[in-house]
Every structure is written in structure tokens, then in C-alpha cells.
Design an enzyme around this catalytic site. Structure first.
Site, PDB file in Angstrom:
ATOM      1  N   ASP A 136       0.840  -1.197   0.000  1.00 54.90           N
ATOM      2  CA  ASP A 136       0.000   0.000   0.000  1.00 54.90           C
ATOM      3  C   ASP A 136       0.878   1.250   0.000  1.00 54.90           C
ATOM      4  OD1 ASP A 136      -1.908   1.979   0.369  1.00 54.90           O
ATOM      5  OD2 ASP A 136      -1.965   1.697   2.544  1.00 54.90           O
ATOM      6  N   ASP A 152       0.669  13.499  -6.671  1.00 50.00           N
ATOM      7  CA  ASP A 152       0.114  14.321  -7.751  1.00 50.00           C
ATOM      8  C   ASP A 152       0.995  15.527  -8.055  1.00 50.00           C
ATOM      9  OD1 ASP A 152      -0.431  15.394  -5.266  1.00 50.00           O
ATOM     10  OD2 ASP A 152      -2.564  15.728  -5.634  1.00 50.00           O
TER      11      ASP A 152
END
Length: 344
Positions: A155, A272
Site C-alpha cells: 500500500d 500528484d
């Protein structure tokens, strides 16, 4: 007609040619000229003049546009992005334990006409249940859209940009599982991306704001939505709702400085922003903001945590240190659908 002016003219079939290459006609010859009753020699001459200048203007505009968009070959060591060959795109949904939201977003995006496939990035400890897989296969199959889970064993946020070997489209729409963009807005953004496939094109703009230098180094503050709304200025398009070229997935994984990948993994934030740095460093051009409704159907996420903006500011400054410069380029440009507005 003034004789001194007349001395500088020659004429054929009622069309007067000046010495510098211009031409005009008098009213009594206008109608015959429009009806193409003039001498063929004059008609050919006119076509040659118009054709010559059309070619010159086209060449100038093409080169100028490439320069303005920053598409000159400034990063020759990087591989060239492939040209879009299919006018369809893949939706890449990042999810984490919000199954009802995931069902809604997969159902919605698979209904948009230009979608070729929907891929879900899965980083949970347990694989998706058979019930969830069955439901998502059902809704995508109904719309004749391919579907798959991209299963990760660990993860971490860098999973979002792992290359996908089975990807069949150059265009990828990266989106969070709690954001729904109407299909017409998706069509507008996709057509915009096709015209600028090296750019990040999307719906959630952000800005970096220069601050006073600290110890001789310029510092920056991360600007959220309200700073963009107030100034109309932005330098990033967040990948929570953005089109990008599939080759950026490979560049992010294999060419991004390892220290940034480690930072994103440890901080669980700013993947991002890292992609925005990568794109800007490659193109030396701004992203493109598209006007469209963004429906947030979820209530929680990283951005809702306390100190989020402060952590994002730390990301921006760390990335500048690693890149050795600030690659982000700001813009005021916003793409909108002219058919949906009354005033320009």
C-alpha cells in the site's frame, strides 16, 4: 483617379495591381470579378498570391504554437511520447476501502462514450471480493468497456502511476474514487488533450506561490483552490481528475528521482504534485485547466486532514531542491465549451 497614384498601377480585366504586390478593383468591375469572368491569367495570378501567403502563414503559426506551448525539444535525453493513435481513453481509478463509491464511479465512467477501459488501482491487503468483481464486470460489460483490477502487494501512493502493460490507449484519465465528472465535460477535456498530448489536462487546478528567499534560496507556498479562484492563475492540474499520456506512467516509475519516490511513500502525500513536476520538467509548459463540474461524492480523504496545506508546501519545496529548479509553469488559460455560454 489621381494621376500620380494611377502611375503606380497596372491593371488587367478591371483589377488594379500596385507595385508592392497589392490589388483592388473598382465597383464597375466587382460583379464580373466575383462571377469569375475575368481573364484566366489574372485568376491564376490571384490564386498563386493567395496560396503563397497561406502557406507562409500556416508555417509561421505552426512553429509559433509549438514554441509557445514549450514543445521544442528541450529534453532530448527523454523518450518521445507516442502520438495518440486511437481516439479513446482508459480511466484509471485510485481507490481505498470505499466500495460503494467505487461502484458508482465505475458505473459512471464506463457509460462515457470514449472510454475504452476502466482500471482500478487496488492496494488493499486483501484482494477484491468476488461480489465486487462480479458487480463491476457486470456494469462495464453492459457498456462494452473492458475492466480489470491492478493488484498491488504494497500500500503506497506511487502505485497510482505504475505502468500498465495491457494498456491499449495513449490517453489515461487518472481520477479518485470519490470524484464524478459529467461525460460531456470528459469529452471536452479529452478533445483538448488530443490537441496537446504532452500536457496534463484536467479539472482541479492548483498553484505554487513564490515567497521571500530563505538563506539565499527561493521558497514556495502551495496554493489551494481559493487562491486559484481569486487570481485565475494555476501551475498544476491534480491527478485526482486529469488526462495524461500513458508514457508518463513509465517516466514516473523509472525516471523520477528515487528520493522523491521515497518521500511520497513515507509521507503518503504529494504523488500528484510529483507528477506535475515531472510533466513540467519534460515539456517546460503549463498544464491545461478545463472548466467542468466536479462532483465530490465522498466525505473523507487526505485533503481533509489537519495541516494538509502545510505538508503540501513542504512537498513543493523539497521537490524544488531535488530537481534543482522550479519547473512548474503558470497559466491563466481555461478551456470552456463555447456552446454552453452566452457571452465570450
Amino acid at each position: 483617379m489621381d494621376e500620380s497614384f494611377h502611375d503606380h498601377l497596372s491593371h488587367e480585366c478591371g483589377i488594379f495591381f500596385t507595385q508592392d504586390g497589392g490589388f483592388f478593383t473598382t465597383p464597375e468591375y466587382a460583379a464580373p470579378f466575383l462571377k469569375l469572368s475575368c481573364n484566366r491569367r489574372v485568376n491564376d495570378k490571384t490564386k498563386m498570391v493567395i496560396g503563397f501567403f497561406t502557406v507562409l502563414i500556416t508555417l509561421y503559426c505552426t512553429n509559433r504554437a509549438a514554441s509557445m506551448m514549450g514543445w521544442d525539444d528541450q529534453y532530448s535525453d527523454l523518450p518521445s511520447l507516442s502520438i495518440p493513435s486511437r481516439h479513446r481513453y482508459t480511466v484509471l481509478i485510485n481507490t481505498w476501502k470505499r466500495y460503494d463509491l467505487l461502484k458508482m464511479t465505475v458505473t459512471h465512467y464506463s457509460s462515457c462514450k470514449n472510454v475504452d477501459a476502466v482500471n482500478v488501482i487496488w492496494s488493499e491487503p486483501q484482494p477484491p471480493t468476488k461480489e465486487l468483481q462480479s458487480k463491476l464486470n457486470e456494469v462495464t460489460g453492459r457498456n462494452q468497456v473492458k475492466f480489470r483490477f491492478n493488484i498491488n502487494t504494497e500500500d503506497e501512493l506511487n502505485n497510482r502511476f505504475k505502468p500498465i502493460p495491457s494498456l491499449e490507449t495513449e490517453a489515461v484519465f487518472s481520477v479518485d474514487d470519490d470524484l464524478v465528472i459529467p461525460c460531456p465535460a470528459m469529452d471536452l477535456a479529452f478533445s483538448t488533450w488530443i490537441s496537446a498530448p504532452r500536457s496534463m489536462v484536467g479539472f482541479v487546478p492548483r498553484m505554487h506561490w513564490p515567497q521571500k528567499t530563505k538563506h539565499g534560496r527561493e521558497q514556495y507556498t502551495y496554493g489551494g483552490w481559493w487562491s486559484v479562484w481569486w487570481t485565475g492563475k494555476y501551475s498544476m492540474i491534480l491527478t485526482k481528475a486529469s488526462f495524461l499520456h500513458k508514457d508518463y506512467l513509465e517516466l514516473y516509475t523509472s525516471r523520477m528521482p528515487s528520493s522523491i519516490l521515497t518521500y511520497v511513500k513515507q509521507e503518503r502525500n504529494c504523488e500528484d504534485i510529483a507528477m506535475s513536476f515531472l510533466s513540467a520538467n519534460y515539456t517546460n509548459a503549463p498544464p491545461i485547466w478545463v472548466k467542468g463540474d466536479v462532483h465530490e461524492i465522498g466525505s473523507t480523504g487526505i485533503s481533509s486532514l489537519a495541516g494538509h496545506s502545510k505538508r503540501r508546501t513542504a512537498c513543493v519545496n523539497y521537490f524544488v531542491d531535488v530537481f534543482g529548479r522550479m519547473p512548474l509553469v503558470s497559466s491563466h488559460v481555461k478551456v470552456t465549451d463555447a456552446s454552453q455560454i452566452w457571452f465570450w
